[in-house]
Design a protein around this motif. Structure first.
Motif, PDB file in Angstrom:
ATOM      1  N   ALA A  74      27.746  76.759  67.925  1.00 35.54           N
ATOM      2  CA  ALA A  74      28.804  77.391  67.125  1.00 35.54           C
ATOM      3  C   ALA A  74      30.092  77.536  67.936  1.00 35.54           C
ATOM      4  O   ALA A  74      31.199  77.325  67.422  1.00 35.54           O
ATOM      5  CB  ALA A  74      28.332  78.752  66.626  1.00 35.54           C
ATOM      6  N   ARG A 115      31.788  74.156  68.399  1.00 41.46           N
ATOM      7  CA  ARG A 115      32.418  73.702  67.156  1.00 41.46           C
ATOM      8  C   ARG A 115      33.758  74.400  66.924  1.00 41.46           C
ATOM      9  O   ARG A 115      34.733  73.776  66.553  1.00 41.46           O
ATOM     10  CB  ARG A 115      31.511  73.933  65.939  1.00 41.46           C
ATOM     11  N   TYR A 133      36.673  72.333  63.188  1.00 45.95           N
ATOM     12  CA  TYR A 133      35.692  71.888  62.205  1.00 45.95           C
ATOM     13  C   TYR A 133      36.187  70.653  61.465  1.00 45.95           C
ATOM     14  O   TYR A 133      37.394  70.446  61.317  1.00 45.95           O
ATOM     15  CB  TYR A 133      35.426  73.000  61.183  1.00 45.95           C
ATOM     16  N   ASP A 149      31.053  68.801  59.627  1.00 42.85           N
ATOM     17  CA  ASP A 149      30.412  70.104  59.528  1.00 42.85           C
ATOM     18  C   ASP A 149      30.075  70.446  58.084  1.00 42.85           C
ATOM     19  O   ASP A 149      29.171  71.239  57.814  1.00 42.85           O
ATOM     20  CB  ASP A 149      31.340  71.184  60.096  1.00 42.85           C
ATOM     21  N   ARG A 201      31.994  79.212  54.200  1.00 43.56           N
ATOM     22  CA  ARG A 201      30.929  78.443  54.871  1.00 43.56           C
ATOM     23  C   ARG A 201      31.195  78.317  56.372  1.00 43.56           C
ATOM     24  O   ARG A 201      30.285  78.435  57.187  1.00 43.56           O
ATOM     25  CB  ARG A 201      30.832  77.027  54.289  1.00 43.56           C
ATOM     26  N   ARG A 208      29.573  80.141  60.334  1.00 42.48           N
ATOM     27  CA  ARG A 208      29.261  79.466  61.605  1.00 42.48           C
ATOM     28  C   ARG A 208      30.049  80.063  62.748  1.00 42.48           C
ATOM     29  O   ARG A 208      29.530  80.233  63.858  1.00 42.48           O
ATOM     30  CB  ARG A 208      29.609  77.988  61.510  1.00 42.48           C
ATOM     31  N   ASP A 247      28.755  83.079  64.793  1.00 46.04           N
ATOM     32  CA  ASP A 247      27.679  82.959  65.775  1.00 46.04           C
ATOM     33  C   ASP A 247      28.157  82.575  67.170  1.00 46.04           C
ATOM     34  O   ASP A 247      27.358  82.239  68.027  1.00 46.04           O
ATOM     35  CB  ASP A 247      26.666  81.899  65.316  1.00 46.04           C
ATOM     36  N   THR A 248      29.470  82.606  67.399  1.00 43.92           N
ATOM     37  CA  THR A 248      29.964  82.135  68.692  1.00 43.92           C
ATOM     38  C   THR A 248      29.587  83.096  69.808  1.00 43.92           C
ATOM     39  O   THR A 248      29.382  84.286  69.588  1.00 43.92           O
ATOM     40  CB  THR A 248      31.501  81.972  68.681  1.00 43.92           C
TER      41      THR A 248
END
Ligand SMILES: Nc1nc2c(c(=O)[nH]1)N(C=O)[C@@H](CNc1ccc(C(=O)N[C@@H](CCC(=O)O)C(=O)O)cc1)CN2
Ligand SMILES: Nc1nc2c(ncn2[C@@H]2O[C@H](COP(=O)(O)OP(=O)(O)OP(=O)(O)O)[C@@H](O)[C@H]2O)c(=O)[nH]1
Length: 418
Positions: A204, A207, A212, A292, A345, A349, A352-353
């Motif tokens: 995460a 990304r 993304y 992604d 969306r 993600r 969660d970094t």
């Protein structure tokens, strides 16, 4: 050690341009141009003279060795922002034996002098290239040294576990099989759990750092290019009623409420006898698969290729109402809602970094974890060696050891003057 200099501000005209000097001759050089300077870190307005020539009337300041960005003696000259002035100053500096800094050389010296660790340097590079608010926050956190502190904390635990094990070896009775002290096993388990957690956040984090990719896919003429143009609010892609207009992949870089997002417009999915179009379709499919997220633009609400998590929308909503989400690239109807959905969306993600966002860091962590995947009934001598290897890998993660191989790669990505 050379004394180096560079413009810290971008070249060209501007209000003020800052030239930074770093190295053992920084203060003496400043004084040769501006006269004696007293209090460190206190700006003073001075005439800068090279012999008889008045170069500029500038604000100058200096920093003592050990108390500067680089850790070396540093001087700063805040000039009027004209290239002729900076050029004249550069000539005076070169004639005094200073040399121009290479890209990233100030930061590299800061690293070599222990002013920042490698993860902080990587964070600084990310900060300078951040394009959106979420990237800025992520990079800023990395420059604060949290990963280094975490690595040191884990190393301390491993060293303690190692010491307990060594002690048990020394005092072990030759006759009975040696037992690994339970406290050491607990420490190892705790470190392993922490490393797993840090690694779990890597994808995460990586990304968000890189940005993304959201691919717009669908049959020819569905309105993919029209949607891309609508999102970008300008004419990026060619739009025509001829099916198969888009052949190459078009990219739109955007800042979606702080998240860095590149939208891709791909060639319409269809069998084609035109080899160029077929190549476009194949490349589009490949990039869409790696993206992604995919937005499937459909005519009939059916998207066979959609995978879990993809967004399926009906195109050309202006031509008639339908079930589900529908949009019109032509009128803009539904596009804001579609972007809301994309944002939601991706935000999930981004949530969660963690601290680990670079492949180099993740690989070092993985090496540490592999070293710790030891058998509990392994001989204490081998266990102690495994702990040393894990601690070494953690030290390498933040450049406490073995940084030489990465210095050029990391610091040459900085600009000159940083
Ligand atoms: N004018 C200017 N602005 C700048 C920088 C710079 O070099 N010059 N920086 C460069 O990228 C950043 C700030 N980073 C810096 C980090 C440490 C020190 C420094 O002198 N530290 C000393 C003294 C601290 C203090 O004043 O108490 C120290 O830590 O001992 C200076 C700048 C951003 N802004
Ligand atoms: N009525 C209506 N027409 C649209 C809409 N979006 C696109 N069109 C039209 O549909 C045709 C195809 O649009 P494009 O955006 O080029 O479609 P595409 O999916 O990129 O097509 P390919 O490049 O062939 O894959 C053009 O004539 C557009 O003007 C829409 O929302 N409503």
């Amino acid at each position: 050690m050379d004394t180096i200099f560079a413009e810290a501000t971008p070249p060209g005209r501007g209000g003020v341009s800052v030239v930074r000097l770093s190295g053992p001759k920084a203060r003496a050089t400043l004084e040769s141009l501006a006269g004696p300077v007293a209090t460190p870190r206190l700006a003073a307005l001075r005439a800068l003279r090279d012999g008889e020539d008045l170069i500029d009337r500038a604000l100058v300041l200096w920093f003592e060795e050990g108390h500067s960005f680089t850790g070396e003696e540093v001087a700063e000259l805040h000039l009027h922002g004209a290239p002729v002035i900076a050029n004249r100053l550069a000539q005076a500096l070169l004639s005094r034996g200073l040399r121009r800094a290479e890209a990233g050389e100030f930061s590299k010296r800061a690293f070599l002098n222990g002013r920042m660790d490698l993860a902080e340097a990587e964070g600084l590079a990310d900060l300078l290239s951040a394009e959106t608010e979420a990237q800025r926050k992520l990079a800023m956190r990395a420059t604060e040294g949290e990963l280094g502190r975490k690595a040191d904390e884990l190393r301390v635990k491993l060293v303690r576990a190692g010491a307990l094990i060594e002690a048990s070896i020394d005092f072990a009775d030759e006759e009975v099989p040696e037992e690994v002290p339970p406290e050491a096993l607990d420490l190892i388990a705790a470190v392993r759990a922490d490393i797993r957690l840090m690694l779990a956040g890597y994808p995460a984090t990586e990304r968000l750092r890189q940005g993304y990719v959201v691919a717009i896919v669908g049959p020819p003429n569905a309105g993919k290019s029209t949607l891309l143009n609508r999102i970008g609010q300008r004419d990026i892609a060619l739009v025509s009623e001829v099916a198969g207009t888009t052949r190459d992949i078009l990219e739109l870089h955007t800042d979606l409420r702080g998240l860095p997002v590149t939208f891709l417009d791909t060639a319409g999915l269809r069998e084609s006898s035109d080899p160029i179009e077929a190549m476009g379709v194949a490349r589009g499919l490949q990039r869409a698969a790696e993206a992604d997220l995919r937005i499937h633009l459909t005519v009939d609400g059916i998207a066979d290729a959609a995978t879990a998590g993809d967004i399926v929308v009906r195109a050309k909503a202006d031509l008639g109402r339908a079930e589900g989400i529908s949009i019109s690239g032509l009128t803009g109807e539904g596009v804001a809602e579609l972007l809301d959905l994309v944002y939601d969306r991706l935000r999930v993600r981004a949530a969660d970094t963690g601290l680990v966002g670079h492949k180099r860091q993740a690989e070092a962590l993985q090496r540490a974890l592999s070293a710790l995947e030891v058998d509990h009934d392994m001989a204490p001598e081998f266990l102690a060696e495994a702990l040393r290897q894990a601690a070494q890998a953690l030290a390498m993660m933040v450049g406490r050891v073995g940084a030489e191989d990465y210095l050029d790669e990391i610091f040459s990505s900085f600009c000159i003057g940083k």
